[in-house]
Scaffold this motif. Structure first.
Motif, PDB file in Angstrom:
ATOM      1  N   ASP A   1       0.831  -1.209   0.000  1.00 55.40           N
ATOM      2  CA  ASP A   1       0.000   0.000   0.000  1.00 55.40           C
ATOM      3  C   ASP A   1       0.864   1.258   0.000  1.00 55.40           C
TER       4      ASP A   1
ATOM      5  N   TRP B   1       1.021   3.479  -2.121  1.00 56.65           N
ATOM      6  CA  TRP B   1       0.230   4.609  -2.606  1.00 56.65           C
ATOM      7  C   TRP B   1      -0.473   5.335  -1.464  1.00 56.65           C
TER       8      TRP B   1
ATOM      9  N   TYR C   1     -11.700   2.225   3.289  1.00 56.62           N
ATOM     10  CA  TYR C   1     -11.454   2.491   1.875  1.00 56.62           C
ATOM     11  C   TYR C   1     -12.565   1.921   1.007  1.00 56.62           C
TER      12      TYR C   1
ATOM     13  N   ASP D   1     -12.110   0.623  -3.928  1.00 56.85           N
ATOM     14  CA  ASP D   1     -11.544  -0.566  -4.535  1.00 56.85           C
ATOM     15  C   ASP D   1     -12.477  -1.215  -5.563  1.00 56.85           C
ATOM     16  N   LYS D   2     -11.954  -1.419  -6.738  1.00 54.65           N
ATOM     17  CA  LYS D   2     -12.669  -2.165  -7.778  1.00 54.65           C
ATOM     18  C   LYS D   2     -11.847  -3.378  -8.188  1.00 54.65           C
TER      19      LYS D   2
ATOM     20  N   GLY E   1      -8.551  -3.075  -7.388  1.00 52.87           N
ATOM     21  CA  GLY E   1      -7.219  -2.484  -7.322  1.00 52.87           C
ATOM     22  C   GLY E   1      -6.489  -2.570  -8.643  1.00 52.87           C
ATOM     23  N   ALA E   2      -5.267  -2.125  -8.653  1.00 55.37           N
ATOM     24  CA  ALA E   2      -4.432  -2.268  -9.832  1.00 55.37           C
ATOM     25  C   ALA E   2      -3.965  -3.721  -9.921  1.00 55.37           C
TER      26      ALA E   2
ATOM     27  N   ASP F   1      -6.069 -11.008  -7.237  1.00 59.32           N
ATOM     28  CA  ASP F   1      -6.813  -9.950  -7.921  1.00 59.32           C
ATOM     29  C   ASP F   1      -8.305 -10.148  -7.751  1.00 59.32           C
TER      30      ASP F   1
ATOM     31  N   THR G   1     -12.072  -7.908  -6.118  1.00 60.58           N
ATOM     32  CA  THR G   1     -12.666  -6.743  -5.476  1.00 60.58           C
ATOM     33  C   THR G   1     -12.869  -7.036  -4.001  1.00 60.58           C
TER      34      THR G   1
ATOM     35  N   TRP H   1      -2.082  -2.417  -3.887  1.00 61.70           N
ATOM     36  CA  TRP H   1      -2.043  -2.195  -5.325  1.00 61.70           C
ATOM     37  C   TRP H   1      -3.211  -1.331  -5.827  1.00 61.70           C
ATOM     38  N   ASP H   2      -3.022  -0.040  -5.724  1.00 60.48           N
ATOM     39  CA  ASP H   2      -3.969   0.880  -6.339  1.00 60.48           C
ATOM     40  C   ASP H   2      -3.208   2.124  -6.782  1.00 60.48           C
TER      41      ASP H   2
ATOM     42  N   LYS I   1      -5.658   7.900  -5.545  1.00 62.22           N
ATOM     43  CA  LYS I   1      -6.814   7.418  -4.800  1.00 62.22           C
ATOM     44  C   LYS I   1      -6.710   7.695  -3.294  1.00 62.22           C
TER      45      LYS I   1
END
Length: 463
Positions: free
Chosen positions: A245, A247, A325, A328-329, A331-332, A343, A345, A355-356, A360
């Motif tokens: 995280d 980011w 948070y 989140d869709k 994330g990246a 991977d 949601t 991983w985003d 954001k």
């Protein structure tokens, strides 16, 4: 106190005041205030409340309730057994109830108000007695905000923000021996970590730092400790830990660098040991999110979550963020080729904050969206020197990673977010949220342009 002097020592009378007698038609005894008059009055009131609290808690214990010892002398209104019985009855009546055409929100809010209005001792006694099935049913009901489809007036559950505030209020008062029961009934109070890359791989996927033996535990370090500069909040001491995280941690660190008091004011410890953290939700509303003091630890008891030098305050910012948070869709993508263990949601877990994209996170830290600026050292420096901290990210690819590490060693990583620390002889200095021992990156304008991009300027309140 009660018409009697607190002292007869003439040397102390200026501090505590004097009691003297007036003629009856003036009202009788009067008090000449002293320097400590207010403090003594407050202390007397506190002693009286605590005595009544202890007496009522003794009655509850005699009636078979278990109350955390830390709450027995709490400075609050005396516990009332009727409040506990009423709440137990109301939450029990939710079982199989016909909520009518207007949905169940009014019924749920009745229980919500009862629980929110309880003292810490009352709430602890309630949790001791309430069946787990009743709590879990209540959680299911408050979390289901869907309606019947064609009846727009059919209001069910509690809105997300209201539900979050309610659960935080419960945790902020509840005795430690009942935290596990609350977390089992209300999963939204404890973020899971078993879906994170760090847990699944046993390491941070970028730095390779070990994450084996991950488990919940109370860290030995305190909430705050003097940092390398002697202050409670020292941006240079923050360490991302094992979760992916960067980011978020880069945004937290850059904000702490510009306004450490803002970060300090956003975290408080409650008398029961839980921690309140100020955070803004996905709709821009400020929330105080309560988390328990346990964090993910390694097999030796060292923190695997974010932390600082000898202090744990970043861990609780991170834990509250994991719960709240909402962007989140999935994330990246994290390069696991669609493996759904990685991977997916998520919401309310540490996995959701791995991983985003760097833009954001700022709204959750500062309450304001970040602003994309021109990708040049001059533009970044102008923003930074005007009081707007900046975060930047790297691209992807093995060739980029190899070339970057030739310049800066293991401090460089692709798909990583850095924060601007300053400028040096025309070069830009970037801090790595992995923290010590990873060194700062000093890049020329040309190197910056080649390896870094997507600069985001944060708006940090000045007070």
């Amino acid at each position: 106190m009660n018409g009697k002097p607190a002292t007869t020592d003439p040397l102390l009378e200026p501090l505590v005041g004097q009691v003297f007698v007036l003629p009856s038609f003036f009202g009788g005894p009067a008090h000449m205030p002293g320097v400590l008059d207010g403090e003594l009055g407050d202390m007397a009131g506190s002693m009286d409340r605590r005595s009544k609290q202890l007496e009522e808690c003794k009655v509850l214990i005699e009636h078979g309730y278990s109350i955390d010892p830390a709450l027995l002398f709490a400075d609050e209104a005396a516990a009332d057994e009727q409040h506990i019985n009423d709440a137990l009855e109301q939450i029990k009546e939710l079982d199989g109830k016909d909520f009518g055409t207007n949905g169940n929100r009014d019924d749920l809010r009745k229980v919500e108000r009862m629980l929110d209005g309880m003292t810490a001792a009352e709430l602890d006694a309630f949790f001791d007695r309430v069946p787990e099935a009743d709590l879990k049913r209540y959680n299911d009901l408050i979390g289901n905000t869907s309606d019947s489809g064609w009846k727009w007036w059919d209001e069910n559950g509690l809105p997300e923000g209201e539900r979050r505030d309610h659960l935080s209020g419960i945790l902020a008062k509840l005795g430690p021996e009942h935290w596990a029961k609350a977390q089992a009934a209300f999963p939204g109070t404890q973020p899971g970590f078993d879906t994170t890359d760090a847990y699944l791989d046993g390491k941070n996927s970028q730095s390779g730092a070990d994450a084996k033996g991950m488990h919940w535990g109370i860290p030995s370090d305190p909430l705050f400790a003097p940092g390398s500069d002697g202050q409670d909040i020292t941006a240079a001491d923050i360490n991302q830990g094992r979760f992916g995280d960067c980011w978020y941690i880069a945004s937290l660190t850059s904000t702490a660098q510009v306004n450490p008091q803002f970060i300090r004011d956003g975290i408080k410890q409650n008398p029961n040991g839980t921690v309140n953290v100020r955070i803004w939700d996905k709709d821009g509303n400020q929330r105080w999110v309560t988390v328990t003091p346990d964090v993910p630890l390694d097999k030796d008891g060292n923190p695997l979550s974010a932390h600082a030098k000898g202090a744990m305050w970043p861990a609780y910012y991170e834990k509250a963020f994991a719960l709240v948070y909402g962007g989140d869709k999935g994330g990246a993508p994290d390069d696991h080729l669609g493996d759904k263990r990685y991977d997916r949601t998520e919401h309310g877990t540490y996995g959701a904050i791995e991983w985003d994209f760097n833009e954001k996170a700022p709204p959750y830290v500062t309450g304001h969206n970040s602003k994309g600026i021109d990708n040049s050292v001059d533009s970044v420096q102008k923003s930074f020197e005007s009081g707007h901290p900046v975060i930047v990210s790297t691209g992807s690819g093995d060739d980029v990673n190899k070339k970057g590490q030739q310049n800066w060693g293991t401090s460089f990583s692709t798909r990583h977010v850095y924060f601007v620390k300053g400028f040096q002889n025309g070069n830009i200095v970037l801090g790595n949220p992995w923290g010590p021992p990873y060194k700062d990156i000093v890049a020329s304008p040309e190197q910056y342009k080649e390896f870094f991009g997507n600069p985001q300027a944060l708006e940090v309140p000045t007070s």
